[in-house]
Design a protein around this motif. Structure first.
Motif, PDB file in Angstrom:
ATOM      1  N   ALA A 196       0.834  -1.210   0.000  1.00 44.51           N
ATOM      2  CA  ALA A 196       0.000   0.000   0.000  1.00 44.51           C
ATOM      3  C   ALA A 196       0.861   1.248   0.000  1.00 44.51           C
ATOM      4  N   TRP A 197       1.938   1.201   0.773  1.00 39.22           N
ATOM      5  CA  TRP A 197       2.850   2.357   0.826  1.00 39.22           C
ATOM      6  C   TRP A 197       3.422   2.641  -0.550  1.00 39.22           C
ATOM      7  N   PHE A 198       3.842   1.584  -1.270  1.00 33.83           N
ATOM      8  CA  PHE A 198       4.399   1.782  -2.611  1.00 33.83           C
ATOM      9  C   PHE A 198       3.345   2.316  -3.578  1.00 33.83           C
ATOM     10  N   TRP A 199       2.097   1.883  -3.436  1.00 31.46           N
ATOM     11  CA  TRP A 199       1.047   2.399  -4.318  1.00 31.46           C
ATOM     12  C   TRP A 199       0.804   3.881  -4.067  1.00 31.46           C
ATOM     13  N   VAL A 200       0.906   4.318  -2.808  1.00 40.32           N
ATOM     14  CA  VAL A 200       0.777   5.746  -2.515  1.00 40.32           C
ATOM     15  C   VAL A 200       1.893   6.527  -3.201  1.00 40.32           C
ATOM     16  N   GLN A 201       3.117   5.961  -3.157  1.00 41.00           N
ATOM     17  CA  GLN A 201       4.230   6.635  -3.842  1.00 41.00           C
ATOM     18  C   GLN A 201       3.970   6.754  -5.330  1.00 41.00           C
ATOM     19  N   ARG A 202       3.455   5.681  -5.922  1.00 41.19           N
ATOM     20  CA  ARG A 202       3.170   5.720  -7.362  1.00 41.19           C
ATOM     21  C   ARG A 202       2.095   6.755  -7.675  1.00 41.19           C
ATOM     22  N   SER A 203       1.102   6.885  -6.790  1.00 41.93           N
ATOM     23  CA  SER A 203       0.060   7.895  -7.009  1.00 41.93           C
ATOM     24  C   SER A 203       0.681   9.281  -7.082  1.00 41.93           C
ATOM     25  N   ARG A 204       1.561   9.583  -6.141  1.00 42.59           N
ATOM     26  CA  ARG A 204       2.214  10.900  -6.150  1.00 42.59           C
ATOM     27  C   ARG A 204       3.040  11.096  -7.411  1.00 42.59           C
ATOM     28  N   LEU A 205       3.718  10.031  -7.821  1.00 43.50           N
ATOM     29  CA  LEU A 205       4.632  10.143  -8.953  1.00 43.50           C
ATOM     30  C   LEU A 205       3.897  10.330 -10.273  1.00 43.50           C
ATOM     31  N   VAL A 206       2.816   9.575 -10.487  1.00 42.19           N
ATOM     32  CA  VAL A 206       2.118   9.714 -11.769  1.00 42.19           C
ATOM     33  C   VAL A 206       1.460  11.089 -11.864  1.00 42.19           C
ATOM     34  N   GLN A 207       1.027  11.642 -10.723  1.00 40.57           N
ATOM     35  CA  GLN A 207       0.497  13.010 -10.753  1.00 40.57           C
ATOM     36  C   GLN A 207       1.614  14.002 -11.073  1.00 40.57           C
ATOM     37  N   ALA A 208       2.763  13.842 -10.405  1.00 43.00           N
ATOM     38  CA  ALA A 208       3.878  14.772 -10.628  1.00 43.00           C
ATOM     39  C   ALA A 208       4.412  14.683 -12.049  1.00 43.00           C
ATOM     40  N   LYS A 209       4.362  13.485 -12.638  1.00 45.81           N
ATOM     41  CA  LYS A 209       4.858  13.303 -14.003  1.00 45.81           C
ATOM     42  C   LYS A 209       3.829  13.704 -15.058  1.00 45.81           C
ATOM     43  N   GLY A 210       2.620  14.051 -14.624  1.00 47.82           N
ATOM     44  CA  GLY A 210       1.600  14.477 -15.568  1.00 47.82           C
ATOM     45  C   GLY A 210       1.025  13.346 -16.384  1.00 47.82           C
ATOM     46  N   ARG A 211       0.969  12.139 -15.802  1.00 47.65           N
ATOM     47  CA  ARG A 211       0.480  10.987 -16.550  1.00 47.65           C
ATOM     48  C   ARG A 211      -0.963  10.619 -16.206  1.00 47.65           C
ATOM     49  N   ASP A 212      -1.396  10.976 -15.010  1.00 51.11           N
ATOM     50  CA  ASP A 212      -2.743  10.619 -14.582  1.00 51.11           C
ATOM     51  C   ASP A 212      -3.056  11.390 -13.315  1.00 51.11           C
ATOM     52  N   ASP A 213      -4.290  11.171 -12.796  1.00 50.94           N
ATOM     53  CA  ASP A 213      -4.661  11.883 -11.577  1.00 50.94           C
ATOM     54  C   ASP A 213      -4.291  11.122 -10.308  1.00 50.94           C
ATOM     55  N   GLY A 214      -3.776   9.887 -10.443  1.00 52.99           N
ATOM     56  CA  GLY A 214      -3.280   9.138  -9.289  1.00 52.99           C
ATOM     57  C   GLY A 214      -4.338   8.394  -8.503  1.00 52.99           C
ATOM     58  N   TRP A 215      -5.612   8.462  -8.917  1.00 53.81           N
ATOM     59  CA  TRP A 215      -6.654   7.818  -8.113  1.00 53.81           C
ATOM     60  C   TRP A 215      -6.573   6.291  -8.167  1.00 53.81           C
TER      61      TRP A 215
END
Length: 1014
Positions: A508-527
């Motif tokens: 779960a912790w890693f999925w939270v990191q990915r959410s932040r990263l995809v938002q920061a990279k402009g790839r998705d909204d991270g939901w």
């Protein structure tokens, strides 16, 4: 100990470089005048960069400048984090101890990451703004030190710099704006190959107009002749000059070596290879001296005497004799600090190092590591763990290197040197399998990672460190240093490994990191990533990871899907954080809950929650949470119409953000301040605040918000082209990957305004349709009312245009149906509802004076001088249409008040509309109250002497507190005077009072500005 030995190969005469020295001296003169200077000095190895810097530094010191030199420190193949800045700050501390202490006051804990002598660094968890905060505080420190004196900071050998040093230098070059400061850095241009990490930085700095770049060319023949003459203290033989010039190709260092070799030809002779030439004098040394030189070559840029003695294993007299021989031969020099030795030129060191056998190199590194492990005091405290890790790593001893590298990664993290932390963690992952099992089993995750692994919240010291923990730490370090692509790869690999592990919390912790990263990279909204994390922790016992997942879900929902479900998510996050004692997570979740309470209409409860959190965060040193309250609390105050209160907190927040170097937080605060200042009628300051947000933020979203603020000011002032440009800029900053109602609704509002201003009513309707199709979620009424108002006003203004007739009924019906669903729980929302309904009636030609009187009454209670002026204009229009004589008198006064505000704000469209209406009705906007020719206009208004003084200060922008301080009265008394003045002038706010004073010329000798609400 041997620093006084005379060197014979260096010319005492400074040769050539007149143009380059003139450039440096010009920079010094500009800095003396208060204009900070940034310079890069490049050139191949041996071309004379150091000599040029030394010559300039000597001349600058003679002119009274304080010179601080720092060099990038290379240990083996590693750069020491922030080494040149630490060295330069130490030099400044020696030269200006009191001044540096004063400049660092209050920020010693943060700045100790660069200068450990300032105290201990903070022990809190690192955050994404940590590195930016350190950079901002360093820039402000240098500006303060250089406020009253000229300071030269020279950093050498940038080609060896660690990533953190490069990032800090780039930040300084971009942001230094004040101070008598010269910052220059040197680098080897021939070492900057296509993939060298310095290459992108040089390209970036080349684009900055404030950075000057100097490239040192090789000497011509005449300059080589002058150099040889200086070395030999005699005119050289022309044939010898020709030969040396041809062989050296004008490289100053090779000229020196060839000149000495020619002078001592009988002992050393000349070799065919210039590289061999560098080793000639080394090989001519006694064996013990050659051995010491080889040891120094592998120890780093500089090797401390005591460390060298421990590694060499020679008797002290023998070591001194060996060093004396190396110094006499101009191979080694005493270090500037006087407690160690370094090579006179790095080219010689590289040649000696390359000549070592692989086994010899690893053996020397082992001896360095063993000596340092036995006595850590052999090297400076801030270098110990990093150097020990480097020595063990290059000794190829995985058992010793793994724990040493991990310790060094912790030290790098504490210094916010996240790039170096990442490199060290990657080394640890490389060493993981070769390291013995018992070594790995003895390691613990505490201190190395930010992951809370135990489902019951247990102590990390109870379990062994795992490879996945290293990946987690590397993912965080990658994100913090901006290497988001690497972080995404690490998280993807970790989640693949976790498919075979029973650790839902870590997953779960890693999925939270990915959410932040995809938002920061402009790839998705991270939901999608957050939803996966939420599903993984569902049903598990409370833990900090669980609380963080829920907090992130609530925060995401607040921004994307506000409403009852978002509020419930925030409540759960607060509950779980409390259960596990995660205080910072709890406060963060409570901020989200406070925002959602206000947006849901429970205004006082939500605001009280955020006020309380602000005080608790400040008291508990939760900097990130405190910074967030300085953004969200005033934003909610502005949302419910309490703009003056919001502005006061935002001004306090700016000081907080500057103190702690919170760049993105500062950008959000400036953007929100721009909003509130616009509402208060302080438009010039609003535009300035928005510009500050654009300059200070390094993330896209606050910059997009600032662009919208500038568009709003431009639109209200009639500069439709500028509003369109800023609207396009905002679209670019926000992108399309992560849509939020707080973006699409303000974008729609500005787009409708621009289209309507250009007479494009069909386009305005299209913009409204796009915004309403995206939706006005519960809690976003602050944006929704403005959107509907712009659309309704556009329809009313175009009601007589033939092109607007088709589709009007559908447009009005859609606006009206949306109005019925929008919340009205705050006075500002009630006022907007009345206004929108009035504009809808105006669009149908049925809005009368009674309708507009209700709107005016609603806005007279609010801090909105521009909005009040607009609705007064509409009421005057309705009164004049009604046609009564009393109505004309009232309309005249309404138009005068509206025109005074429009003129004061520079709201040209409103001023023109008011003027046109007055002209058609044959009304004068310039009439002043009845008075005798000699009467004082202030007395004619019925103001007392004290009220005149108060009005003068109100007109110049003073708050109640400032008025009280200046007139030696209490703030409460000042407030009473202000209320009396507003009543006597017949105005509803301070902005109108200032505008009226300006129009009547009450204080002609003063420059009046829009006031601060207080």
């Amino acid at each position: 100990m041997l620093g006084g030995v005379e060197t014979r190969s260096v010319s005492p005469v400074f040769v050539g470089r007149a143009e380059e020295l003139d450039t440096l001296n010009d920079a010094l003169a500009r800095a003396d005048a208060g204009e900070p200077q940034a310079l890069l000095v490049g050139g191949e190895a041996g071309v004379g960069k150091t000599r040029l810097v030394e010559e300039f530094a000597t001349a600058a010191a003679r002119k009274g400048a304080v010179v601080a030199l720092g060099g990038c420190v290379e240990i083996g193949a590693d750069g020491l984090p922030f080494a040149p800045f630490s060295t330069a700050l130490r030099a400044l501390r020696r030269e200006l101890p009191d001044e540096l202490a004063a400049a660092a006051a209050g920020q010693e804990e943060e700045l100790a990451r660069l200068l450990p002598e300032l105290g201990d660094t903070g022990t809190g968890r690192p955050d994404e703004e940590g590195m930016a905060r350190l950079f901002e505080l360093t820039a402000r420190l240098l500006e303060r030190i250089a406020a009253d004196r000229t300071v030269v900071v020279a950093l050498e050998d940038l080609h060896w710099a660690d990533a953190s040093t490069r990032h800090l230098l780039a930040y300084l070059f971009r942001t230094l704006r004040t101070g008598r400061l010269v910052v220059l850095a040197t680098y080897r241009s021939d070492d900057i190959h296509r993939r060298h990490p310095l290459r992108p930085l040089l390209a970036e700095l080349d684009r900055l107009r404030t950075v000057r770049r100097i490239e040192l060319a090789r000497f011509n023949r005449a300059e080589v002749a002058c150099q040889i003459a200086g070395i030999h203290a005699a005119e050289p033989d022309p044939a010898q000059v020709d030969e040396i010039f041809q062989r050296s190709d004008g490289n100053a260092f090779f000229v020196e070596e060839l000149a000495v070799a020619a002078h001592e030809g009988s002992r050393t002779g000349l070799t065919d290879s210039l590289r061999d030439l560098l080793l000639v004098r080394v090989e001519a040394l006694p064996e013990s001296a050659q051995r010491v030189v080889r040891i120094v070559a592998e120890g780093g840029s500089t090797v401390e005497y005591r460390l060298l003695a421990a590694v060499a294993g020679l008797a002290e007299d023998d070591l001194i004799e060996a060093l004396r021989a190396a110094v006499n031969a101009n191979i080694l020099l005493a270090a500037p600090t006087g407690d160690g030795y370094r090579f006179r030129h790095s080219l010689v060191r590289e040649a000696v190092g390359d000549d070592l056998l692989p086994g010899e190199r690893s053996r020397l590194n082992r001896r360095y590591a063993e000596a340092l492990e036995a006595d850590p005091s052999l090297v400076p405290a801030d270098q110990r763990v990093t150097r020990l890790a480097s020595y063990w790593y290059h000794a190829h001893d995985a058992a010793k290197a793994l724990p040493a590298v991990l310790d060094a990664s912790v030290a790098a993290r504490r210094r916010h040197a996240y790039s170096e932390q990442l490199r060290l963690l990657e080394r640890a992952m490389e060493l993981w399998d070769p390291a013995p099992e018992d070594v790995r089993a003895a390691l613990r995750p505490a201190g190395y990672t930010d992951v809370y692994r135990a489902a019951d919240g247990g102590d990390q010291t109870d379990t062994a460190l795992r490879y996945l923990d290293l990946m987690a730490a590397a993912a965080v370090a990658s994100r913090f240093c901006g290497e988001r692509e690497r972080a995404l790869k690490i998280t993807k690999r970790a989640l693949r490994l976790l498919e075979d592990e029973d650790d839902p919390l870590l997953a779960a912790w890693f999925w939270v990191q990915r959410s932040r990263l995809v938002q920061a990279k402009g790839r998705d909204d991270g939901w999608k990533e957050l939803a996966t994390a939420q599903e993984l922790v569902r049903g598990l016992p409370p833990s900090e990871v669980h609380a963080e997942v829920l907090t992130n879900v609530a925060s995401w929902s607040m921004l994307h899907q506000p409403g009852a479900e978002a509020l419930a998510a925030a409540e759960r996050a607060v509950e779980y954080a409390r259960m596990v004692g995660a205080r910072e997570v709890e406060l963060n979740a409570r901020v989200t809950r406070g925002v959602l309470l206000v947006d849901a209409g429970d205004i006082e409860a939500g605001l009280a929650e955020m006020y309380e959190i602000k005080e608790q965060a400040l008291a508990g040193s939760f900097t990130h949470v405190a910074g967030r309250t300085y953004v969200n609390l005033p934003s909610e105050l502005e949302a419910v119409g309490r703009s003056g209160e919001a502005a006061g907190i935002l001004e306090e927040g700016i000081g907080f953000a500057q103190k702690y170097g919170l760049l993105d937080t500062a950008a959000w605060i400036w953007g929100n301040l721009s909003d509130s200042l616009f509402s208060l009628g302080r438009w010039d300051e609003s535009a300035e605040a928005a510009s500050n947000a654009l300059r200070r933020g390094h993330s896209a979203k606050p910059q997009g918000t600032a662009a919208l603020c500038l568009a709003n000011v431009a639109l209200a002032r009639g500069d439709t082209a500028e509003a369109g440009r800023q609207l396009a800029a905002a679209h670019g900053h926000f992108g399309t990957h992560d849509p939020m109602p707080q973006q699409w609704l303000p974008l729609g509002f500005i787009a409708i305004g621009v289209a309507a201003s250009e007479g494009r009513i069909l386009d305005a309707r299209g913009e409204l349709d796009r915004a309403l199709d995206a939706g006005i979620p519960p809690g976003t009424q602050r944006y929704g009312w403005k959107l509907l108002l712009a659309a309704a006003t556009a329809e009313a203004d175009s009601r007589n245009l033939p092109a607007a007739r088709q589709g009007r009924e559908e447009a009005l019906e859609r606006i009206f149906s949306t109005v019925k669903r929008l919340a009205t729980g705050a006075p500002i929302w009630v006022a907007h509802e009345k206004w929108v309904r009035a504009e809808l009636q105006r669009a149908e030609g049925i809005a009368g004076p009674d309708t507009w009187s209700e709107v005016v009454t609603a806005f007279e209670r609010l801090e909105r001088p521009y909005d009040l002026a607009r609705v007064r204009h509409r009421l005057a229009e309705a009164l004049l249409t009604a046609g009564g004589e009393d109505d004309r008198d009232r309309a005249t006064e309404l138009l005068r008040l509206a025109h005074a505000v429009a003129d004061h704000l520079g709201a040209r469209p409103l001023a023109d509309a008011v003027g046109l209406l007055a002209q058609r009705a044959r009304l004068s906007l310039r009439q002043v109250p009845q008075q005798s020719p000699a009467a004082d206009p202030v007395q004619a208004l019925g103001l007392t002497s004290r009220e005149r003084d108060v009005l003068r200060l109100v007109s110049s922008g003073r708050t109640n507190r400032q008025i009280a301080e200046e007139l030696f009265i209490s703030p409460k008394t000042a407030s009473v005077h202000v209320s009396n003045i507003l009543g006597k002038l017949g105005v509803s706010g301070r902005g109108e009072a200032a505008a009226l004073a300006h129009r009547l010329g009450l204080f002609p000798s003063e420059t009046l500005s829009a006031p601060t609400a207080g």
